[in-house]
Structures are given as C-alpha cells and as structure tokens.
Design a protein around this motif. Structure first.
Motif, PDB file in Angstrom:
ATOM      1  N   ARG A  83       0.787   4.699 -20.314  1.00 20.53           N
ATOM      2  CA  ARG A  83       1.780   4.587 -21.391  1.00 20.53           C
ATOM      3  C   ARG A  83       3.183   4.337 -20.855  1.00 20.53           C
ATOM      4  NH1 ARG A  83       1.094   9.386 -23.390  1.00 20.53           N
ATOM      5  NH2 ARG A  83       2.981  10.383 -22.581  1.00 20.53           N
ATOM      6  N   THR A  84       3.480   4.868 -19.675  1.00 16.37           N
ATOM      7  CA  THR A  84       4.848   4.849 -19.170  1.00 16.37           C
ATOM      8  C   THR A  84       5.129   3.682 -18.230  1.00 16.37           C
ATOM      9  OG1 THR A  84       4.908   7.276 -19.294  1.00 16.37           O
ATOM     10  CG2 THR A  84       6.592   6.194 -17.952  1.00 16.37           C
ATOM     11  N   LEU A  85       4.231   3.427 -17.300  1.00 25.66           N
ATOM     12  CA  LEU A  85       4.532   2.406 -16.305  1.00 25.66           C
ATOM     13  C   LEU A  85       4.620   1.028 -16.934  1.00 25.66           C
ATOM     14  CD1 LEU A  85       3.929   4.731 -14.348  1.00 25.66           C
ATOM     15  CD2 LEU A  85       2.797   3.070 -12.869  1.00 25.66           C
ATOM     16  N   PRO A  86       5.626   0.255 -16.573  1.00 25.81           N
ATOM     17  CA  PRO A  86       5.774  -1.075 -17.170  1.00 25.81           C
ATOM     18  C   PRO A  86       4.705  -2.040 -16.678  1.00 25.81           C
ATOM     19  CG  PRO A  86       7.409  -0.738 -15.439  1.00 25.81           C
ATOM     20  CD  PRO A  86       6.712   0.576 -15.623  1.00 25.81           C
ATOM     21  N   GLU A  87       4.322  -2.936 -17.553  1.00 26.08           N
ATOM     22  CA  GLU A  87       3.417  -4.013 -17.157  1.00 26.08           C
ATOM     23  C   GLU A  87       4.228  -5.069 -16.438  1.00 26.08           C
ATOM     24  OE1 GLU A  87       0.197  -4.392 -17.196  1.00 26.08           O
ATOM     25  OE2 GLU A  87      -0.059  -2.340 -17.976  1.00 26.08           O
ATOM     26  N   ARG A  88       3.946  -5.249 -15.180  1.00 24.55           N
ATOM     27  CA  ARG A  88       4.732  -6.187 -14.386  1.00 24.55           C
ATOM     28  C   ARG A  88       3.970  -6.490 -13.101  1.00 24.55           C
ATOM     29  NH1 ARG A  88       8.602  -3.239 -11.848  1.00 24.55           N
ATOM     30  NH2 ARG A  88       9.028  -5.143 -10.701  1.00 24.55           N
ATOM     31  N   PRO A  89       4.309  -7.581 -12.411  1.00 21.18           N
ATOM     32  CA  PRO A  89       3.666  -7.852 -11.121  1.00 21.18           C
ATOM     33  C   PRO A  89       3.963  -6.726 -10.144  1.00 21.18           C
ATOM     34  CG  PRO A  89       4.841  -9.784 -11.923  1.00 21.18           C
ATOM     35  CD  PRO A  89       5.259  -8.650 -12.793  1.00 21.18           C
ATOM     36  N   ARG A  90       2.992  -6.356  -9.332  1.00 16.09           N
ATOM     37  CA  ARG A  90       3.173  -5.307  -8.343  1.00 16.09           C
ATOM     38  C   ARG A  90       2.365  -5.646  -7.099  1.00 16.09           C
ATOM     39  NH1 ARG A  90       0.348  -2.900 -12.693  1.00 16.09           N
ATOM     40  NH2 ARG A  90      -1.857  -2.479 -12.228  1.00 16.09           N
ATOM     41  N   ALA A  91       2.834  -5.136  -5.964  1.00 16.41           N
ATOM     42  CA  ALA A  91       2.135  -5.376  -4.703  1.00 16.41           C
ATOM     43  C   ALA A  91       0.941  -4.449  -4.554  1.00 16.41           C
ATOM     44  CB  ALA A  91       3.101  -5.180  -3.535  1.00 16.41           C
ATOM     45  N   GLY A  92       1.044  -3.273  -5.155  1.00 16.63           N
ATOM     46  CA  GLY A  92      -0.042  -2.299  -5.080  1.00 16.63           C
ATOM     47  C   GLY A  92       0.321  -1.072  -5.874  1.00 16.63           C
ATOM     48  N   ARG A  93      -0.677  -0.245  -6.128  1.00 16.07           N
ATOM     49  CA  ARG A  93      -0.438   0.992  -6.878  1.00 16.07           C
ATOM     50  C   ARG A  93      -1.415   2.062  -6.408  1.00 16.07           C
ATOM     51  NH1 ARG A  93      -0.818   0.953 -13.358  1.00 16.07           N
ATOM     52  NH2 ARG A  93       1.224  -0.071 -13.116  1.00 16.07           N
ATOM     53  N   ILE A  94      -0.907   3.292  -6.245  1.00 14.22           N
ATOM     54  CA  ILE A  94      -1.747   4.441  -5.959  1.00 14.22           C
ATOM     55  C   ILE A  94      -1.360   5.547  -6.927  1.00 14.22           C
ATOM     56  CG2 ILE A  94      -0.190   5.248  -4.124  1.00 14.22           C
ATOM     57  CD1 ILE A  94      -2.726   6.326  -2.685  1.00 14.22           C
ATOM     58  N   LEU A 117      -2.139   0.475   2.052  1.00 12.46           N
ATOM     59  CA  LEU A 117      -1.803   1.400   0.977  1.00 12.46           C
ATOM     60  C   LEU A 117      -3.060   2.194   0.671  1.00 12.46           C
ATOM     61  CD1 LEU A 117       0.222   2.484  -1.133  1.00 12.46           C
ATOM     62  CD2 LEU A 117      -0.673   0.759  -2.722  1.00 12.46           C
ATOM     63  N   CYS A 118      -3.029   3.487   0.936  1.00  6.99           N
ATOM     64  CA  CYS A 118      -4.209   4.320   0.744  1.00  6.99           C
ATOM     65  C   CYS A 118      -3.774   5.764   0.604  1.00  6.99           C
ATOM     66  CB  CYS A 118      -5.186   4.161   1.910  1.00  6.99           C
ATOM     67  SG  CYS A 118      -4.541   4.706   3.509  1.00  6.99           S
ATOM     68  N   SER A 119      -4.732   6.635   0.327  1.00  2.00           N
ATOM     69  CA  SER A 119      -4.402   8.055   0.312  1.00  2.00           C
ATOM     70  C   SER A 119      -4.025   8.498   1.723  1.00  2.00           C
ATOM     71  CB  SER A 119      -5.580   8.876  -0.199  1.00  2.00           C
ATOM     72  OG  SER A 119      -6.600   8.957   0.785  1.00  2.00           O
ATOM     73  N   LEU A 120      -3.211   9.527   1.813  1.00  2.00           N
ATOM     74  CA  LEU A 120      -2.807  10.030   3.124  1.00  2.00           C
ATOM     75  C   LEU A 120      -4.009  10.638   3.841  1.00  2.00           C
ATOM     76  CD1 LEU A 120      -0.446  10.342   5.044  1.00  2.00           C
ATOM     77  CD2 LEU A 120       0.143  12.490   3.899  1.00  2.00           C
ATOM     78  N   GLU A 121      -4.930  11.226   3.089  1.00  2.00           N
ATOM     79  CA  GLU A 121      -6.159  11.738   3.693  1.00  2.00           C
ATOM     80  C   GLU A 121      -6.931  10.615   4.375  1.00  2.00           C
ATOM     81  OE1 GLU A 121      -7.808  15.560   1.326  1.00  2.00           O
ATOM     82  OE2 GLU A 121      -7.873  13.690   0.201  1.00  2.00           O
ATOM     83  N   PHE A 159      -0.033   6.897   1.518  1.00  3.91           N
ATOM     84  CA  PHE A 159       0.454   6.311   2.764  1.00  3.91           C
ATOM     85  C   PHE A 159       0.656   4.821   2.549  1.00  3.91           C
ATOM     86  CE2 PHE A 159      -0.520   4.090   6.822  1.00  3.91           C
ATOM     87  CZ  PHE A 159       0.602   4.514   7.535  1.00  3.91           C
ATOM     88  N   LEU A 160       1.843   4.355   2.899  1.00  2.00           N
ATOM     89  CA  LEU A 160       2.164   2.925   2.813  1.00  2.00           C
ATOM     90  C   LEU A 160       2.696   2.465   4.158  1.00  2.00           C
ATOM     91  CD1 LEU A 160       2.732   0.210   1.350  1.00  2.00           C
ATOM     92  CD2 LEU A 160       4.953   1.169   0.682  1.00  2.00           C
ATOM     93  N   TYR A 161       2.118   1.376   4.663  1.00  2.00           N
ATOM     94  CA  TYR A 161       2.589   0.769   5.909  1.00  2.00           C
ATOM     95  C   TYR A 161       2.797  -0.714   5.685  1.00  2.00           C
ATOM     96  CZ  TYR A 161       2.458  -1.267  10.611  1.00  2.00           C
ATOM     97  OH  TYR A 161       2.744  -1.985  11.742  1.00  2.00           O
ATOM     98  N   VAL A 162       4.019  -1.182   5.984  1.00  2.00           N
ATOM     99  CA  VAL A 162       4.337  -2.608   5.921  1.00  2.00           C
ATOM    100  C   VAL A 162       4.590  -3.071   7.347  1.00  2.00           C
ATOM    101  CG1 VAL A 162       5.846  -4.374   4.958  1.00  2.00           C
ATOM    102  CG2 VAL A 162       5.332  -2.318   3.621  1.00  2.00           C
ATOM    103  N   PRO A 163       3.755  -3.985   7.876  1.00  2.00           N
ATOM    104  CA  PRO A 163       3.850  -4.371   9.288  1.00  2.00           C
ATOM    105  C   PRO A 163       5.139  -5.124   9.616  1.00  2.00           C
ATOM    106  CG  PRO A 163       1.723  -4.988   8.341  1.00  2.00           C
ATOM    107  CD  PRO A 163       2.615  -4.623   7.196  1.00  2.00           C
TER     108      PRO A 163
END
Length: 459
Positions: A83-94, A117-121, A159-163
């Motif tokens: 309901r809250t997050l806007p509909e828009r282009p995104r690189a990823g979502r967790i 982009l993944c869980s920290l676990e 966890f997010l890593y951008v090389p």
C-alpha cells in the motif's frame, strides 16, 4: 529471561550523547563470537534512559520486552508495504516482515554484473569473505541493552554490495515491516559500495496501524524495532541514502543506530524522513573516514499526538581535507515531544575541514515541545565549522496574506508547513519518494487541524 540486578533507587542506565568515534565490535571475531558477547551484555544491562541535556529524558523502561516475540517464521509481504511503497522502476527490493525476510528481488542484469542483494544471513553463508571484514566494523554492541539485543538476536537482515565501477540509476529498496503488536524486530543492514560505484538506497520502516490495548484488558500491546544500519563507501564511491519511517498509530518503539562511513574522495547524501512512531530514538552518524570525502546530511521529522522523538545526528570528520553540510527541519503537533541534537566533531589532524550544521523547527501546538540543540567539538585549527538552530511558530502575517488571496486558514497553514519542508523534500531527487513524503505530511496536518487552530486562537 533472567532479571537484571539493579540496586534500589539507582538510575538504571544513562547513555551519553556522543559520537561512536572509533572502531566497532568487528575486530576479527566471528559472527558467533560477536553474538555471544552481545548476549552477555544483553543479560547484564537494563533498558536505557538517555538524559536529554538536563531538560527531559528519553526512557525505554516502559517497554515490556518479555511480551514481545521475534517471529522468525513470518511469511508474506504485509499489506502496509504494497500500500505504501510507490510503483516505480527499482534495481532490487528486499522485505523483512518481523524477523524473517519474505521477499527478495534483484534486476538480473545487475546480478550478472556482480551486484548482490540478499538477506544478511545468506550473505554470511555465501559471501563470508566479503561480509565479515565489514560487519560491525564501526558499530558497537555494548552501549545499551537494545544495541546488544540487535547484535545477539537479529535474523534475516539485508546485505547490498555494489561492485567497483558499477553505476545503478534506480534505487535499491530495503523494507522492514511490522504487521501488528507483540513483535520484536531486530533489523540489521550492511551496505558496501565498491570503489567508484554509484547507487541509491531507499529504506522503508513501516507498521500497520493497530490497537494498543489487549482484548483481555491487559496493559497496552507494544512492538519494537531495534535497528542497526551500516554503510561503507570505498574510494570514489557515490551514494544517496533515503529513509522513510512511519510506524503507524500503534505503540511501536524504535531504538536504532545507523552509521555511514565515507572513504577517500567518496560522497554520500543521506536524508531520513522520520514521520511516525510511539517512541523513537535514533543515533545517526555520518563520518568522513578518508581524505577528500564529502557529504550532505539532511533530514526531516514530524511528531504528532503523544509521540516522542529523540534524534542525535553526528557529522564526524576523522581526517581532512573534507567537506560536510548538515540541514534538518522538524515540527510537532498535539502533545508530542521532539528533540534534535546535532554534533559536528572534527578530530585531531582533520585539517582543512569545512562544514556547517543547521536545524530549524516549527511549533504547531501549545502542548508540543521541540528542542533544537546544535553543538561543535573541534580538535584541529585549520577548519571552518559553524552551526545554528531555530524554533519558530506559524507566521500570522503570512497566513493573513494567503487568506487575502483566497485560501482558507487550513489551506494557508498547509502551504506554509509544506513549504517549510520543501527545500529538503526536493533534495530527495526522486519524484515518487518526494510525493510519498509530501502526502504523509499533508495527512498529519489534516489530522492536527483542530489542534493547530486552537494554538492560533490561544496566542
């Protein structure tokens, strides 16, 4: 859960407002070892009380931790997220619901370029060589009970890593959601930007509205978000971090520590929008760690009804030359209480540092209270550092002028307050997120209309 031994009559704990300013708990120990140490601190410390500059305190001692559950088996994306997050282009979502990550997506082309982009676990299980050197590098685990709880009990996480050299136009979305009372959420995020990378991170902290009272007449139901966020930008990296926080009308406590470290010739623009929570205490620290680093630290807050907001923001310069610019704005309605304390700290040897801190606040209720406390600690002599703070009220002359141009009083107040926030909202440089923040501010103003009118009449 074992009781913490406390001497009768002793103030249980006071944590000073000061920069983290140094190495964190991540000193080569394994995750298991850090959890064990954090657990020991959790069982030997009490819920914290922060003394707010001698005027009032922020206390979490009304939080009933024993009645909260981590919910590591939560499933499904809560409706508040869709309901809250806007509909828009995104690189990823967790998305993490309670204690479990329930949704992960990443653009396939970015994954092929090495973005993670993944869980920290999962990151510890699959990318330990990348995660371990940075985890808890600058975050402590022993300052107070809820920091220790986060380090000991977190599950899921992000966890997010951008090389190195990778530029990403669309934002990465990290979402922590609470869908009802009785939840203890220990959100843990680690972001790493490789040299010369460029990207955006949007964090959403959301909760459904829920009734605070139990059906069986027991004391008020609560929920907790004890968060830890750390972001490290390596040489030449550029990142824009935005946070949208709205914990709804339930009795949600938020006690979070957030750190962003800027490397050599790197840059960060960080803008939290703190727009709701029963009791919120945030330690936000943006540090220039290497020569040539630069940053812009922005933020806004809106407290309403009985909310209690306590923000401590640090502009830390550990070496020079470096640049900084801190600008926050906030307001309060109802019987809310809000405090912003901003600290510029320039360490020895951080020569040729140039920074400025300003905080502007607006009162919208006779019973609300807002404190704006800027301060400077300088330990170098070839610097320029200054600060300023203001607490003001609605300008009746401006309201009258707008009424002469056809606006009613409510519309005039809305325009003035929205205009007060607009210089910072526009700095988000993201149309969808800007509209979300504007809409939430407008909703809060509409809900407080009678209170604002009463304030104007009383003066």
């Amino acid at each position: 859960m074992p009781e913490t031994a406390v001497k009768p009559g002793r103030h249980r704990e006071a944590t000073l407002y000061e920069a983290l300013a140094g190495a964190g708990a991540g000193d080569g120990r394994t995750l298991a070892q850090l959890r064990e140490v954090a657990l020991a601190h959790f069982y030997t410390t009490d819920l914290p009380v922060w003394r707010r500059s001698g005027f009032w305190s922020t206390s979490l001692q009304s939080l009933d931790l024993d009645r909260l559950e981590a919910q590591p088996q939560a499933t499904g994306v809560p409706e508040v997220v869709t309901r809250t997050l806007p509909e828009r282009p995104r690189a990823g979502r967790i998305v993490q619901n309670g204690g479990a990550v329930v949704h992960v997506e990443l653009d396939r082309a970015l994954a092929e370029r090495g973005v993670i982009l993944c869980s920290l676990e999962d990151a510890f299980a699959e990318h330990a060589e990348l995660v371990s050197p940075w985890y808890c590098k600058r975050l402590p685990i022993d300052r107070h009970k809820l920091e220790a709880a986060n380090a000991a009990f977190w599950t899921g996480g992000a966890f997010l890593y951008v090389p190195p050299g990778v530029t990403v136009e669309d934002p990465f979305e990290i979402v922590y959601a609470i869908d009802g009372p009785g939840v203890a959420q220990y959100g843990r995020t680690l972001v790493l930007g490789g040299p010369t990378s460029e990207f955006r991170v949007h964090e959403y902290d959301l909760a459904e509205d829920f009734d605070a009272a139990d059906d069986d007449g027991q004391p008020a139901r609560q929920s907790l978000h004890a968060g830890a966020f750390e972001c490290y930008l390596q040489d030449g990296a550029r990142c824009r971090v935005a946070q949208f926080q709205d914990w709804g009308s339930g009795e949600v406590f938020d006690c979070s520590t957030r750190f962003v470290g800027v490397g050599r010739d790197a840059y960060c623009h960080w803008l939290p929008a703190l727009l709701g929570g029963h009791l919120v205490h945030q330690h936000l620290e943006l540090a220039v760690m290497e020569k040539g680093g630069d940053m812009a630290f922005r933020g806004l807050f809106f407290a309403e009804e009985q909310e209690h907001l306590d923000v401590f923001a640090v502009d830390l310069h550990e070496t020079g030359p470096s640049g900084g610019d801190v600008h926050w704005r906030g307001t309060a309605t109802g019987e809310s209480r809000a405090s912003f304390e901003g600290l510029i700290q320039i360490d020895p040897g951080a020569q040729q540092t140039h920074t400025y801190l300003q905080i502007h606040t607006m009162m919208l209720s006779p019973k609300a209270r807002v404190d704006a406390i800027p301060s400077v600690l300088v330990s170098a002599d070839d610097v320029s550092a200054s600060h300023g703070g203001t607490v003001g009220e609605l300008d009746e002359t401006a309201i009258f002028y707008m009424q002469t141009r056809g606006l009613d009083r409510a519309a005039a107040v809305r325009v003035i307050v929205e205009g007060f926030f607009e210089p910072l909202v526009a700095e988000l440089q993201d149309e969808a997120l800007e509209e979300l923040v504007r809409a939430r501010v407008a909703e809060k103003l509409a809900a407080a209309r009678e209170d604002i009118e009463a304030y104007a009449t009383s003066r």
